[in-house]
Design a protein around this motif. Structure first.
Motif, short mmCIF file in Angstrom:
data_model
loop_
_atom_site.label_atom_id
_atom_site.label_comp_id
_atom_site.label_asym_id
_atom_site.label_seq_id
_atom_site.Cartn_x
_atom_site.Cartn_y
_atom_site.Cartn_z
N SER A 158 0.78 -1.29 -0.06
CA SER A 158 0.15 0.15 0.17
C SER A 158 0.72 1.12 -0.29
N ALA A 159 0.38 2.44 -0.25
CA ALA A 159 1.00 3.52 -0.13
C ALA A 159 1.43 4.14 1.13
N ASP A 160 0.99 3.53 2.05
CA ASP A 160 1.19 3.92 3.38
C ASP A 160 2.23 2.82 4.03
N ALA A 161 2.88 1.85 3.18
CA ALA A 161 3.81 1.06 3.53
C ALA A 161 4.76 1.12 4.59
N GLU A 162 5.47 2.47 4.36
CA GLU A 162 6.48 2.98 5.21
C GLU A 162 6.13 3.36 6.75
N ARG A 163 4.89 3.47 6.76
CA ARG A 163 4.34 3.75 8.06
C ARG A 163 3.20 2.61 8.65
N LEU A 164 3.18 1.54 7.84
CA LEU A 164 2.30 0.56 8.21
C LEU A 164 2.56 -0.14 9.69
N ARG A 165 1.63 -0.17 10.41
CA ARG A 165 1.69 -0.74 11.94
C ARG A 165 0.84 -1.64 12.15
N LEU A 166 1.17 -2.81 11.92
CA LEU A 166 0.24 -4.04 12.04
C LEU A 166 0.58 -4.83 13.10
N ALA A 167 -0.10 -5.12 14.26
CA ALA A 167 -0.17 -6.15 15.50
C ALA A 167 -0.83 -7.40 15.20
N MET A 168 -0.30 -8.59 15.77
CA MET A 168 -1.29 -9.84 15.84
C MET A 168 -1.45 -9.84 17.35
N LEU A 169 -2.58 -10.18 17.57
CA LEU A 169 -3.25 -10.44 19.05
C LEU A 169 -3.05 -12.14 19.06
N MET A 170 -2.56 -12.75 19.98
CA MET A 170 -2.53 -14.07 20.04
C MET A 170 -2.04 -14.56 21.55
N ALA A 184 12.82 -15.85 14.13
CA ALA A 184 14.22 -15.92 13.90
C ALA A 184 14.45 -15.86 12.53
N ILE A 185 13.44 -16.26 11.66
CA ILE A 185 13.79 -16.41 10.12
C ILE A 185 13.07 -15.28 9.20
N SER A 186 12.25 -14.37 9.98
CA SER A 186 11.87 -13.36 9.29
C SER A 186 12.69 -12.15 9.25
N ASP A 187 12.34 -11.09 8.17
CA ASP A 187 12.92 -9.99 8.19
C ASP A 187 12.22 -9.12 9.08
N GLU A 188 12.87 -8.35 10.04
CA GLU A 188 12.12 -7.56 11.02
C GLU A 188 11.38 -6.63 10.27
N ARG A 189 11.65 -6.16 9.19
CA ARG A 189 10.97 -4.97 8.45
C ARG A 189 9.38 -5.62 8.02
N TYR A 190 9.31 -6.91 8.07
CA TYR A 190 8.10 -7.52 7.49
C TYR A 190 7.50 -8.19 8.63
N ARG A 191 7.86 -8.24 9.96
CA ARG A 191 7.22 -9.23 10.97
C ARG A 191 6.38 -8.39 11.80
N PRO A 192 4.93 -8.75 11.58
CA PRO A 192 4.01 -8.10 12.54
C PRO A 192 4.40 -8.03 13.90
N GLU A 193 4.21 -6.90 14.66
CA GLU A 193 4.18 -6.68 15.98
C GLU A 193 3.26 -7.98 16.65
N VAL A 194 3.64 -8.25 17.82
CA VAL A 194 2.61 -9.23 18.59
C VAL A 194 2.41 -8.73 20.09
N ILE A 195 0.91 -8.82 20.29
CA ILE A 195 0.59 -8.40 21.46
C ILE A 195 -0.03 -9.41 22.14
N PRO A 196 0.77 -10.23 23.10
CA PRO A 196 0.18 -11.27 23.90
C PRO A 196 -1.37 -11.03 24.70
N LEU A 197 -2.23 -11.78 24.50
CA LEU A 197 -3.28 -11.75 25.20
C LEU A 197 -3.20 -12.80 26.54
N GLY A 198 -4.18 -12.39 27.35
CA GLY A 198 -4.36 -13.09 28.40
C GLY A 198 -3.39 -12.64 29.56
N ARG A 199 -2.86 -11.51 29.53
CA ARG A 199 -1.92 -10.99 30.41
C ARG A 199 -2.30 -9.85 31.14
#
Length: 333
Positions: A158-170, A184-199
């Motif tokens: 998308s046009a907003d790729a430079e500032r895209l912020r996507l997190a996974m809740l899991m 470990a194998i992913s490029d940190e530029r393309y790795r979603p943030e993770v917000i742990p649930l249940g805490r």
């Protein structure tokens, strides 16, 4: 890394076909079967050999899983009979497992930013892009159908790729090994943030993320046993008709969206074979102006809309369903 409000079974090269599949009891109580050595070996093999060569291993792996995993095979058959009808055959089961193996393989390349290897088609993203442009944050709610990584990759273009912020809740407790390896194998530029649930800090972390304009993705087709009746993230269980049978769903994802007063969008990254994916977004609910008195009815309506959309998707693309456990809890009756 699969996106999931919950963990997801991995069926390829030791990536942990869940023992919950076809077993009695709740899927979340079953131990993870991931083999860390096999995961690392498979990932290294894929990255060294490339996607085309690695795909040669998919049929042998699919055949092994198909022949020697009777519990998951039984659950797949039940699902296909409901999504396709009595005319389904063993080829449908094999194709479903093969599609799952293919999406697991492609996950590695998506997480390395190799979008050039794929033909990605995006449908219905206009409303989501408009909300994202306003900086209000939103929920992306999907299921264990297709590939979440394809969804994330579509946002990178998308046009907003430079500032895209996507997190996974899991919930990380059921997929710690697979999460560690894929991180470990992913490029940190393309790795979603993770917000742990249940805490205890989860709600505050999620609120801050959305307030900063981020997108929060989660999968809503599995329920979790409630250990704390006051834990709002788990929500309430509702029995709803799904593919012609009473099915238990949790309203937790929509309760989160309602409590944080956000819009919710349905998401799906459908695998179409080869290198083709279709990513879909569809508005599900708008909780931004819902009053406290209308909240419960709005949550119920959103959950019903989600289940209807999921059922339609399963009938349209039945070989993209990747729940390999006793989804209708028939083995426990």
């Amino acid at each position: 890394m699969s996106v999931p409000a919950t963990s997801r079974p991995e069926a390829v090269a030791g990536t942990g076909a869940s023992t919950a599949a076809g077993s009695s009891g709740h899927w979340a109580r079953m131990p993870e079967r991931s083999n860390l050595v096999a995961l690392r070996f498979f990932s290294a093999f894929v990255l060294r050999c490339g996607r085309r060569a690695a795909r040669l291993a998919l049929h042998p792996l699919t055949l092994y899983f198909f022949l020697f995993s009777p519990g998951p095979r039984r659950c797949v058959k039940r699902y296909l009979q409901r999504a396709i009808g009595p005319q389904m055959g063993w080829r449908d089961g094999y194709r479903l497992i093969y599609n799952f193996a293919a999406t697991v393989l492609d996950r590695i390349f998506f997480l390395r930013g190799r979008i050039d290897l794929f033909d990605l088609r995006v449908v219905g993203n206009e409303a989501l892009d408009a909300e994202y442009a306003l900086g209000r944050g939103a929920f992306l709610i999907g299921a264990h159908v297709g590939s979440f990584e394809a969804v994330g990759a579509s946002r990178q273009t998308s046009a907003d790729a430079e500032r895209l912020r996507l997190a996974m809740l899991m919930y990380l407790e059921n997929a710690q090994q697979i999460h560690a390896v894929l991180s470990a194998i992913s490029d940190e530029r393309y790795r979603p943030e993770v917000i742990p649930l249940g805490r205890p800090e989860s709600m505050l972390q999620l609120r801050d993320w959305l307030d900063a304009g981020g997108l929060a993705g989660l999968l809503a087709d599995r329920t979790l046993p409630r250990q704390d009746e006051q834990e709002a993230q788990r929500g309430s269980s509702r029995t709803i008709d799904f593919l012609g049978h009473p099915t238990v769903f949790s309203d937790g994802p929509f309760r989160l969206a309602a409590l944080l007063r956000r819009k919710a969008f349905f998401m799906a990254g459908i695998y179409l074979g080869g290198a083709r994916y279709e990513v879909r977004f569809e508005p599900l609910a708008d909780f931004t102006d819902v009053t406290p008195g209308d909240r419960e009815s709005a949550i119920e309506a959103a959950l019903q809309a989600y289940v209807r959309r999921l059922a339609a998707l399963c009938r349209e693309h039945p070989h993209n369903w990747f729940n390999f456990h006793d989804f209708w809890l028939e083995d426990t009756r």
